[in-house]
Write a protein that holds these residues in place. Structure first.
Motif, PDB file in Angstrom:
ATOM      1  N   ASP A 119       0.833  -1.208   0.000  1.00 18.08           N
ATOM      2  CA  ASP A 119       0.000   0.000   0.000  1.00 18.08           C
ATOM      3  C   ASP A 119       0.869   1.260   0.000  1.00 18.08           C
ATOM      4  O   ASP A 119       0.532   2.256  -0.648  1.00 18.08           O
ATOM      5  CB  ASP A 119      -0.914   0.009   1.226  1.00 18.08           C
ATOM      6  CG  ASP A 119      -2.091  -0.938   1.089  1.00 18.08           C
ATOM      7  OD1 ASP A 119      -2.323  -1.457  -0.025  1.00 18.08           O
ATOM      8  OD2 ASP A 119      -2.780  -1.169   2.102  1.00 18.08           O
ATOM      9  N   GLU A 120       1.966   1.213   0.727  1.00 15.73           N
ATOM     10  CA  GLU A 120       2.854   2.365   0.810  1.00 15.73           C
ATOM     11  C   GLU A 120       3.797   2.447  -0.396  1.00 15.73           C
ATOM     12  O   GLU A 120       4.027   3.529  -0.939  1.00 15.73           O
ATOM     13  CB  GLU A 120       3.665   2.291   2.107  1.00 15.73           C
ATOM     14  CG  GLU A 120       2.817   2.340   3.366  1.00 15.73           C
ATOM     15  CD  GLU A 120       3.627   2.103   4.627  1.00 15.73           C
ATOM     16  OE1 GLU A 120       4.824   2.460   4.632  1.00 15.73           O
ATOM     17  OE2 GLU A 120       3.085   1.555   5.603  1.00 15.73           O
ATOM     18  N   ILE A 121       4.314   1.311  -0.813  1.00 14.21           N
ATOM     19  CA  ILE A 121       5.299   1.285  -1.897  1.00 14.21           C
ATOM     20  C   ILE A 121       4.701   1.724  -3.220  1.00 14.21           C
ATOM     21  O   ILE A 121       5.279   2.529  -3.959  1.00 14.21           O
ATOM     22  CB  ILE A 121       5.911  -0.126  -2.024  1.00 14.21           C
ATOM     23  CG1 ILE A 121       6.757  -0.455  -0.791  1.00 14.21           C
ATOM     24  CG2 ILE A 121       6.735  -0.252  -3.306  1.00 14.21           C
ATOM     25  CD1 ILE A 121       7.118  -1.926  -0.670  1.00 14.21           C
ATOM     26  N   PHE A 122       3.536   1.185  -3.561  1.00 12.75           N
ATOM     27  CA  PHE A 122       2.948   1.439  -4.868  1.00 12.75           C
ATOM     28  C   PHE A 122       2.058   2.674  -4.906  1.00 12.75           C
ATOM     29  O   PHE A 122       1.421   2.952  -5.928  1.00 12.75           O
ATOM     30  CB  PHE A 122       2.138   0.222  -5.327  1.00 12.75           C
ATOM     31  CG  PHE A 122       2.989  -0.954  -5.749  1.00 12.75           C
ATOM     32  CD1 PHE A 122       3.878  -0.835  -6.802  1.00 12.75           C
ATOM     33  CD2 PHE A 122       2.898  -2.166  -5.091  1.00 12.75           C
ATOM     34  CE1 PHE A 122       4.657  -1.910  -7.204  1.00 12.75           C
ATOM     35  CE2 PHE A 122       3.668  -3.246  -5.480  1.00 12.75           C
ATOM     36  CZ  PHE A 122       4.554  -3.129  -6.537  1.00 12.75           C
ATOM     37  N   GLY A 123       2.014   3.432  -3.835  1.00 10.34           N
ATOM     38  CA  GLY A 123       1.176   4.618  -3.813  1.00 10.34           C
ATOM     39  C   GLY A 123       1.610   5.696  -4.782  1.00 10.34           C
ATOM     40  O   GLY A 123       0.847   6.623  -5.069  1.00 10.34           O
ATOM     41  N   VAL A 124       2.837   5.577  -5.328  1.00 11.19           N
ATOM     42  CA  VAL A 124       3.343   6.615  -6.233  1.00 11.19           C
ATOM     43  C   VAL A 124       2.819   6.458  -7.655  1.00 11.19           C
ATOM     44  O   VAL A 124       2.989   7.358  -8.484  1.00 11.19           O
ATOM     45  CB  VAL A 124       4.881   6.601  -6.274  1.00 11.19           C
ATOM     46  CG1 VAL A 124       5.452   6.932  -4.901  1.00 11.19           C
ATOM     47  CG2 VAL A 124       5.407   5.246  -6.738  1.00 11.19           C
ATOM     48  N   GLY A 125       2.188   5.330  -7.991  1.00 14.53           N
ATOM     49  CA  GLY A 125       1.679   5.113  -9.357  1.00 14.53           C
ATOM     50  C   GLY A 125       2.745   4.506 -10.246  1.00 14.53           C
ATOM     51  O   GLY A 125       2.881   3.291 -10.320  1.00 14.53           O
ATOM     52  N   ASP A 126       3.523   5.345 -10.939  1.00 12.68           N
ATOM     53  CA  ASP A 126       4.660   4.838 -11.689  1.00 12.68           C
ATOM     54  C   ASP A 126       5.644   4.223 -10.697  1.00 12.68           C
ATOM     55  O   ASP A 126       5.845   4.742  -9.590  1.00 12.68           O
ATOM     56  CB  ASP A 126       5.362   5.963 -12.452  1.00 12.68           C
ATOM     57  CG  ASP A 126       4.572   6.415 -13.674  1.00 12.68           C
ATOM     58  OD1 ASP A 126       3.586   5.747 -14.025  1.00 12.68           O
ATOM     59  OD2 ASP A 126       4.946   7.436 -14.262  1.00 12.68           O
TER      60      ASP A 126
END
Length: 412
Positions: A119-126
């Motif tokens: 949830d935290e890692i992929f929150g940036v989108g790209d």
């Protein structure tokens, strides 16, 4: 690979183009080949591809190909990703390498980390996350149970535009015990990269800079007590539970081998393209003076190279299908023997690609075609550099044979 088009986004962003298809994203990569080819020299001089190229990749959706749809990605199969890699490497080897080894680790990250971390890692989108498998640096427990990292990690391809870094370190054990490996992921605001790339023989523009972490902090759930190559998927992975997609339950070891194979094929295909251009535009050196396309020797040399490359690509696509099929069968299918078998296929793919260039394309292209900065000269340098990569020179050429045989005969 079945694409989970209905996966919930859990409040996070949807893909920028929800209806984008694998065929469309591959076509976008193919359309970029002329631009990448024209910018090879400046990419090498800069040591990584340009900001506007990076922006174009982002608009095309390349950095979200493997990101789960739950987190705003496209969750396409690895076949789509590897075809994009081959295509970009065909236009510019350095660019293909830098893109691949930055974006590919979305699969590993989505496979092995638990939901809270993802949830935290992929929150940036790209998602761009270089990785290294050689342990370095130190990790010390913080008062809140997290980890403080310090050290320098070399050969971090993709560092200039990265959002994260995936690395390894050794955790000190009790007295008399060997230290244990640990895998960690750290966000961009906790590290910097050094201006220390570009003096190597080849892949000068691959953005393979060293990454330095100075008292960088990561929470406990960003660190795993394992090594990427040793991670077992014999039990259901966090990725399968979270995304309901077997792609996130595959063996990381064999997956890493597919990356090198895809890059080797793409780079060598670019060499064959350049060789074909020379055949159309140049004549033989000795009488009878003929267009190279009409000369029996050049016809043989071209055919030898083309045959190796079409075989290499077929073997690569077959290995990708095997990996995908094992995912569908379930984590228990990823035995050591099956993973090392895929590694040996990838080894032969790399060998065939190298032979096409080293044995036929480079020595018969003509000395003017291999001057510094010429396309075939650059491809020869880049593929030569690949041969020194530990994943090829050691893992594929030595470990794969030994470990496959040991697994086959049940030897520890």
């Amino acid at each position: 690979m079945t694409v989970n088009m209905t996966a919930p986004t859990h409040g996070l962003s949807r893909p920028p183009e929800p209806d984008l298809t694998p065929a469309e994203v591959i076509a976008r990569a193919e359309a970029m080949i002329p631009m990448l080819l024209a910018r090879q020299a400046e990419t090498e001089e800069r040591t990584y591809y340009a900001q506007d190229t990076h922006d174009e990749f982002a608009r095309a959706g390349f950095y979200r190909i493997l990101v789960p749809r739950r987190y705003g990605g496209y969750e396409f199969g690895i076949d789509t990703f590897m075809r994009v890699v081959m295509t970009l490497a065909r236009g510019c080897p350095s660019t293909g390498w830098m893109f691949c080894l930055g974006a590919v680790h979305a699969v590993v990250t989505a496979t092995i980390f638990e939901e809270r971390a993802q949830d935290e890692i992929f929150g940036v989108g790209d998602f761009i996350c270089p990785a290294t498998v050689i342990p370095s640096g130190t990790a010390q427990r913080s008062a809140d149970g997290g980890w403080v990292l310090n050290g320098t990690w070399s050969y971090c391809s993709g560092a200039p535009y990265a959002t994260h870094f995936l690395g390894h370190t050794l955790i000190a054990a009790d007295e008399g015990q060997e230290p244990t490996p640990a895998l960690f992921i750290v966000p961009r605001d906790q590290w910097r990269y050094l201006d220390d790339w570009g003096q190597q023989l080849g892949l000068k523009g691959s953005g393979s800079h060293s990454i330095v972490i100075e008292n960088g902090y990561v929470p406990e759930h960003f660190v795993l007590d394992t090594h990427m190559s040793m991670y077992t998927v014999s039990d259901e992975t966090p990725g399968v539970r979270l995304h309901d997609n077997p792609q996130y339950g595959g063996g990381p070891l064999s997956f890493m081998m597919l990356e090198s194979a895809a890059l080797a094929v793409g780079i060598a295909q670019g060499g064959l393209d350049a060789y074909a251009d020379l055949m159309r535009s140049r004549t033989t050196s000795f009488p009878p003076i003929l267009p190279r396309t009409e000369d029996p020797d050049y016809q043989i040399w071209y055919g030898e190279a083309a045959g190796r490359l079409v075989t290499a690509e077929a073997a690569l696509l077959g290995a990708i299908q095997q990996w995908t099929d094992l995912c569908t069968q379930g984590p228990a299918a990823f035995t050591k023997e099956r993973e090392w078998l895929i590694a040996t296929i990838c080894r032969e793919v790399v060998r065939l690609s190298w032979q096409a260039v080293e044995k036929y394309i480079f020595p018969t292209a003509g000395s003017s075609a291999v001057r510094h900065g010429q396309r075939i000269e650059r491809i020869w340098r880049d593929l030569s550099m690949m041969q020194s990569h530990a994943g090829i020179s050691i893992v594929m050429n030595t470990m794969a044979n030994r470990e496959l045989t040991r697994a086959r005969f049940g030897l520890e």
